[in-house]
Design a protein around this motif. Structure first.
Motif, PDB file in Angstrom:
ATOM      1  N   PRO A 257       0.818  -1.231   0.000  1.00  0.00           N
ATOM      2  CA  PRO A 257       0.000   0.000   0.000  1.00  0.00           C
ATOM      3  C   PRO A 257       0.848   1.275   0.000  1.00  0.00           C
ATOM      4  O   PRO A 257       0.545   2.228  -0.727  1.00  0.00           O
ATOM      5  CB  PRO A 257      -0.820  -0.128   1.287  1.00  0.00           C
ATOM      6  N   GLN A 258       1.921   1.284   0.784  1.00  0.00           N
ATOM      7  CA  GLN A 258       2.795   2.457   0.836  1.00  0.00           C
ATOM      8  C   GLN A 258       3.592   2.609  -0.465  1.00  0.00           C
ATOM      9  O   GLN A 258       3.770   3.715  -0.971  1.00  0.00           O
ATOM     10  CB  GLN A 258       3.770   2.354   2.025  1.00  0.00           C
ATOM     11  N   ILE A 259       4.038   1.492  -1.015  1.00  0.00           N
ATOM     12  CA  ILE A 259       4.765   1.544  -2.288  1.00  0.00           C
ATOM     13  C   ILE A 259       3.844   2.081  -3.381  1.00  0.00           C
ATOM     14  O   ILE A 259       4.259   2.878  -4.227  1.00  0.00           O
ATOM     15  CB  ILE A 259       5.312   0.150  -2.663  1.00  0.00           C
ATOM     16  N   GLY A 260       2.576   1.663  -3.345  1.00  0.00           N
ATOM     17  CA  GLY A 260       1.596   2.149  -4.321  1.00  0.00           C
ATOM     18  C   GLY A 260       1.405   3.656  -4.235  1.00  0.00           C
ATOM     19  O   GLY A 260       1.349   4.348  -5.261  1.00  0.00           O
ATOM     20  N   LYS A 261       1.312   4.182  -3.020  1.00  0.00           N
ATOM     21  CA  LYS A 261       1.175   5.632  -2.838  1.00  0.00           C
ATOM     22  C   LYS A 261       2.403   6.356  -3.372  1.00  0.00           C
ATOM     23  O   LYS A 261       2.297   7.418  -3.990  1.00  0.00           O
ATOM     24  CB  LYS A 261       0.979   5.961  -1.356  1.00  0.00           C
ATOM     25  N   ALA A 262       3.574   5.764  -3.132  1.00  0.00           N
ATOM     26  CA  ALA A 262       4.815   6.371  -3.611  1.00  0.00           C
ATOM     27  C   ALA A 262       4.852   6.411  -5.132  1.00  0.00           C
ATOM     28  O   ALA A 262       5.238   7.432  -5.732  1.00  0.00           O
ATOM     29  CB  ALA A 262       6.010   5.590  -3.070  1.00  0.00           C
ATOM     30  N   VAL A 263       4.443   5.315  -5.771  1.00  0.00           N
ATOM     31  CA  VAL A 263       4.413   5.268  -7.237  1.00  0.00           C
ATOM     32  C   VAL A 263       3.493   6.356  -7.788  1.00  0.00           C
ATOM     33  O   VAL A 263       3.841   7.070  -8.738  1.00  0.00           O
ATOM     34  CB  VAL A 263       3.968   3.876  -7.730  1.00  0.00           C
ATOM     35  N   ASP A 264       2.313   6.502  -7.200  1.00  0.00           N
ATOM     36  CA  ASP A 264       1.365   7.518  -7.667  1.00  0.00           C
ATOM     37  C   ASP A 264       1.961   8.923  -7.557  1.00  0.00           C
ATOM     38  O   ASP A 264       1.761   9.761  -8.452  1.00  0.00           O
ATOM     39  CB  ASP A 264       0.063   7.444  -6.861  1.00  0.00           C
ATOM     40  N   GLU A 265       2.715   9.187  -6.489  1.00  0.00           N
ATOM     41  CA  GLU A 265       3.343  10.497  -6.329  1.00  0.00           C
ATOM     42  C   GLU A 265       4.488  10.691  -7.325  1.00  0.00           C
ATOM     43  O   GLU A 265       4.691  11.789  -7.838  1.00  0.00           O
ATOM     44  CB  GLU A 265       3.857  10.676  -4.899  1.00  0.00           C
ATOM     45  N   ILE A 266       5.231   9.630  -7.598  1.00  0.00           N
ATOM     46  CA  ILE A 266       6.315   9.714  -8.587  1.00  0.00           C
ATOM     47  C   ILE A 266       5.752  10.019  -9.968  1.00  0.00           C
ATOM     48  O   ILE A 266       6.280  10.851 -10.713  1.00  0.00           O
ATOM     49  CB  ILE A 266       7.133   8.403  -8.605  1.00  0.00           C
ATOM     50  N   VAL A 267       4.644   9.357 -10.318  1.00  0.00           N
ATOM     51  CA  VAL A 267       3.996   9.599 -11.616  1.00  0.00           C
ATOM     52  C   VAL A 267       3.528  11.046 -11.719  1.00  0.00           C
ATOM     53  O   VAL A 267       3.690  11.696 -12.759  1.00  0.00           O
ATOM     54  CB  VAL A 267       2.825   8.614 -11.836  1.00  0.00           C
ATOM     55  N   LYS A 268       2.972  11.571 -10.638  1.00  0.00           N
ATOM     56  CA  LYS A 268       2.547  12.987 -10.628  1.00  0.00           C
ATOM     57  C   LYS A 268       3.741  13.897 -10.889  1.00  0.00           C
ATOM     58  O   LYS A 268       3.641  14.880 -11.640  1.00  0.00           O
ATOM     59  CB  LYS A 268       1.918  13.343  -9.280  1.00  0.00           C
ATOM     60  N   SER A 269       4.857  13.563 -10.271  1.00  0.00           N
ATOM     61  CA  SER A 269       6.068  14.358 -10.470  1.00  0.00           C
ATOM     62  C   SER A 269       6.546  14.285 -11.917  1.00  0.00           C
ATOM     63  O   SER A 269       6.879  15.312 -12.525  1.00  0.00           O
ATOM     64  CB  SER A 269       7.168  13.856  -9.525  1.00  0.00           C
ATOM     65  N   PHE A 270       6.560  13.078 -12.480  1.00  0.00           N
ATOM     66  CA  PHE A 270       6.950  12.913 -13.889  1.00  0.00           C
ATOM     67  C   PHE A 270       6.039  13.720 -14.805  1.00  0.00           C
ATOM     68  O   PHE A 270       6.500  14.361 -15.763  1.00  0.00           O
ATOM     69  CB  PHE A 270       6.889  11.443 -14.288  1.00  0.00           C
ATOM     70  N   ASN A 271       4.751  13.702 -14.534  1.00  0.00           N
ATOM     71  CA  ASN A 271       3.789  14.411 -15.378  1.00  0.00           C
ATOM     72  C   ASN A 271       3.962  15.931 -15.314  1.00  0.00           C
ATOM     73  O   ASN A 271       3.517  16.645 -16.213  1.00  0.00           O
ATOM     74  CB  ASN A 271       2.361  14.031 -14.984  1.00  0.00           C
ATOM     75  N   LYS A 272       4.603  16.402 -14.253  1.00  0.00           N
ATOM     76  CA  LYS A 272       4.903  17.838 -14.133  1.00  0.00           C
ATOM     77  C   LYS A 272       6.287  18.173 -14.661  1.00  0.00           C
ATOM     78  O   LYS A 272       6.737  19.311 -14.544  1.00  0.00           O
ATOM     79  CB  LYS A 272       4.808  18.261 -12.660  1.00  0.00           C
ATOM     80  N   GLY A 273       6.964  17.173 -15.227  1.00  0.00           N
ATOM     81  CA  GLY A 273       8.311  17.399 -15.726  1.00  0.00           C
ATOM     82  C   GLY A 273       9.374  17.256 -14.651  1.00  0.00           C
ATOM     83  O   GLY A 273      10.533  17.637 -14.851  1.00  0.00           O
ATOM     84  N   GLY A 274       8.971  16.712 -13.497  1.00  0.00           N
ATOM     85  CA  GLY A 274       9.899  16.555 -12.391  1.00  0.00           C
ATOM     86  C   GLY A 274      10.740  15.299 -12.497  1.00  0.00           C
ATOM     87  O   GLY A 274      10.547  14.455 -13.379  1.00  0.00           O
ATOM     88  N   ARG A 275      11.683  15.189 -11.575  1.00  0.00           N
ATOM     89  CA  ARG A 275      12.610  14.061 -11.566  1.00  0.00           C
ATOM     90  C   ARG A 275      12.435  13.216 -10.300  1.00  0.00           C
ATOM     91  O   ARG A 275      11.997  13.720  -9.263  1.00  0.00           O
ATOM     92  CB  ARG A 275      14.058  14.572 -11.612  1.00  0.00           C
ATOM     93  N   LEU A 276      12.792  11.955 -10.415  1.00  0.00           N
ATOM     94  CA  LEU A 276      12.831  11.052  -9.271  1.00  0.00           C
ATOM     95  C   LEU A 276      14.272  11.002  -8.794  1.00  0.00           C
ATOM     96  O   LEU A 276      15.171  10.628  -9.549  1.00  0.00           O
ATOM     97  CB  LEU A 276      12.348   9.656  -9.687  1.00  0.00           C
ATOM     98  N   ILE A 277      14.485  11.382  -7.537  1.00  0.00           N
ATOM     99  CA  ILE A 277      15.832  11.418  -6.980  1.00  0.00           C
ATOM    100  C   ILE A 277      15.933  10.415  -5.842  1.00  0.00           C
ATOM    101  O   ILE A 277      15.145  10.444  -4.900  1.00  0.00           O
ATOM    102  CB  ILE A 277      16.190  12.825  -6.433  1.00  0.00           C
ATOM    103  N   TYR A 278      16.907   9.515  -5.945  1.00  0.00           N
ATOM    104  CA  TYR A 278      17.231   8.614  -4.847  1.00  0.00           C
ATOM    105  C   TYR A 278      18.457   9.171  -4.129  1.00  0.00           C
ATOM    106  O   TYR A 278      19.401   9.623  -4.775  1.00  0.00           O
ATOM    107  CB  TYR A 278      17.608   7.220  -5.360  1.00  0.00           C
ATOM    108  N   ILE A 279      18.454   9.111  -2.799  1.00  0.00           N
ATOM    109  CA  ILE A 279      19.643   9.553  -2.065  1.00  0.00           C
ATOM    110  C   ILE A 279      19.908   8.622  -0.902  1.00  0.00           C
ATOM    111  O   ILE A 279      18.978   8.187  -0.212  1.00  0.00           O
ATOM    112  CB  ILE A 279      19.504  11.028  -1.600  1.00  0.00           C
ATOM    113  N   GLY A 280      21.167   8.265  -0.712  1.00  0.00           N
ATOM    114  CA  GLY A 280      21.522   7.361   0.364  1.00  0.00           C
ATOM    115  C   GLY A 280      23.023   7.310   0.558  1.00  0.00           C
ATOM    116  O   GLY A 280      23.787   7.930  -0.188  1.00  0.00           O
ATOM    117  N   ALA A 281      23.448   6.557   1.552  1.00  0.00           N
ATOM    118  CA  ALA A 281      24.869   6.390   1.843  1.00  0.00           C
ATOM    119  C   ALA A 281      25.223   4.912   1.821  1.00  0.00           C
ATOM    120  O   ALA A 281      24.371   4.057   2.086  1.00  0.00           O
ATOM    121  CB  ALA A 281      25.198   6.989   3.208  1.00  0.00           C
ATOM    122  N   GLY A 282      26.462   4.596   1.477  1.00  0.00           N
ATOM    123  CA  GLY A 282      26.908   3.211   1.483  1.00  0.00           C
ATOM    124  C   GLY A 282      26.096   2.323   0.561  1.00  0.00           C
ATOM    125  O   GLY A 282      25.776   2.705  -0.571  1.00  0.00           O
ATOM    126  N   THR A 283      25.738   1.145   1.049  1.00  0.00           N
ATOM    127  CA  THR A 283      24.959   0.195   0.240  1.00  0.00           C
ATOM    128  C   THR A 283      23.662   0.813  -0.258  1.00  0.00           C
ATOM    129  O   THR A 283      23.284   0.646  -1.424  1.00  0.00           O
ATOM    130  CB  THR A 283      24.642  -1.068   1.072  1.00  0.00           C
TER     131      THR A 283
END
Length: 335
Positions: A78-104
């Motif tokens: 359910p949470q992954i689904g909500k995240a996907v829907d928000e990512i799609v909204k961002s793409f539709n606005k010309g936005g980017r998906l950014i991952y950020i992390g450290a190490g692995t």
């Protein structure tokens, strides 16, 4: 902001730290207390004899532990689904998906990001992976990079992170200062933030708009969160990017029709995909691909509709790049 709240006193006590070991022990004890309550840092009772068993028994224990990962992820859908829907909204606005992390965690984000252009023919700027310590940290650990909240913020500023973008903070522990600093900055711009962690009730989880927490339990080898936790993060990142691309029209049926034929294998794969989508032979598929400059989507449309390439290209644009929707509109127009 959370980064200032949790880690801001660090700068304030820099001078004291250099003069006194008292601050060092306080910081040590604080971090020890945080690790004590993290599921991913506890010892696995099934592997206390890890140094005694033979090789096959050792591998069985690892395999049995790995089998827990998909089950843990299932509860996060359910949470992954909500995240996907928000990512799609961002793409539709010309936005980017950014991952950020450290190490692995950072390396896994970079891996998922760099695989998107050849897989889905998107710009290398649409999905970006950032790792603490920069590109050199992909190959060799950069000590201390993950401890700086300011560095996380600055790395977003350096890519011109903006209000249309969306940020996914990846941290098995859910407490990495570098990631929290980036989340702080993203939230200050009003963008959506998503966390991927493996510890419930973590600092990061309580702070992001969407929290994806796969509780995979103690690792086979205590402290090695590149194992079950890393596997969970990899699977979740695959789900986020793949599902988001599917939701933006990158496939037809279950075929990767936006494949970028950039090498011999992908060239033949494009021919095969056109053959599978249209039930044509290899020669017909190759000719159609040549006529469409190796655009598999257009080649499929051309074969299935027998329409002029320029005309169907415009119809595809009119339908947002969705192949099935375009085919249906062409059929309706002919009816």
């Amino acid at each position: 902001m959370l980064a200032k709240k949790q880690f801001g006193n660090k700068d304030k006590h820099k001078t004291k730290k250099s003069k006194s070991q008292k601050y060092d022990s306080t910081e040590r004890d604080t971090l020890l207390a945080q690790l004590d309550i993290m599921v991913s840092e506890t010892r696995n009772p099934d592997t206390f004899d890890l140094d005694l068993v033979n090789t096959e028994q050792l591998l069985i224990k690892i395999n049995q532990a790995d089998a827990i990962v998909p089950v843990a992820i299932k509860s996060c859908i359910p949470q992954i689904g909500k995240a996907v829907d928000e990512i799609v909204k961002s793409f539709n606005k010309g936005g980017r998906l950014i991952y950020i992390g450290a190490g692995t965690s950072g390396r896994l984000g970079v891996l998922d990001a760099v695989e998107c252009p050849p897989t889905f023919s998107v710009s290398s700027e649409q999905v970006i992976g950032i790792i603490a310590g920069g590109s050199q940290a992909i190959y060799k650990a950069v000590e201390g990079a993950e401890d700086s909240a300011e560095l996380g913020k600055n790395d977003l500023i350096n890519i011109d992170y903006c209000e249309n973008d969306i940020l996914v903070g990846v941290a098995a522990s859910g407490r990495t200062p570098y990631v929290i600093g980036a989340i702080d900055y993203a939230k200050s711009l009003g963008t959506k933030t998503i966390s991927i962690s493996c510890n419930p009730s973590s600092q990061l989880a309580t702070y992001c708009d969407i929290n994806i927490c796969a509780v995979v339990g103690p690792e086979v080898l205590t402290g090695s969160t590149r194992m079950k936790s890393g596997t969970a993060q990899k699977l979740i990142l695959n789900m986020l990017s793949t599902a988001s691309m599917i939701r933006t029209g990158k496939i037809y049926e279950n075929l990767m029709v936006d494949v970028n034929a950039s090498n011999k294998k992908l060239y033949v794969r494009a021919i095969r995909i056109v053959m599978q989508a249209t039930h044509c032979d290899a020669h017909t598929a190759q000719v159609a691909l040549e006529q469409t400059h190796y655009n598999a989507k257009l080649a499929i449309l051309h074969i299935l509709t027998n329409e002029n390439v320029q005309d169907i290209q415009q119809k595809l644009l009119d339908n947002g790049g969705f192949l099935r929707k375009t085919l249906e509109s062409v059929k309706l127009a002919k009816a």
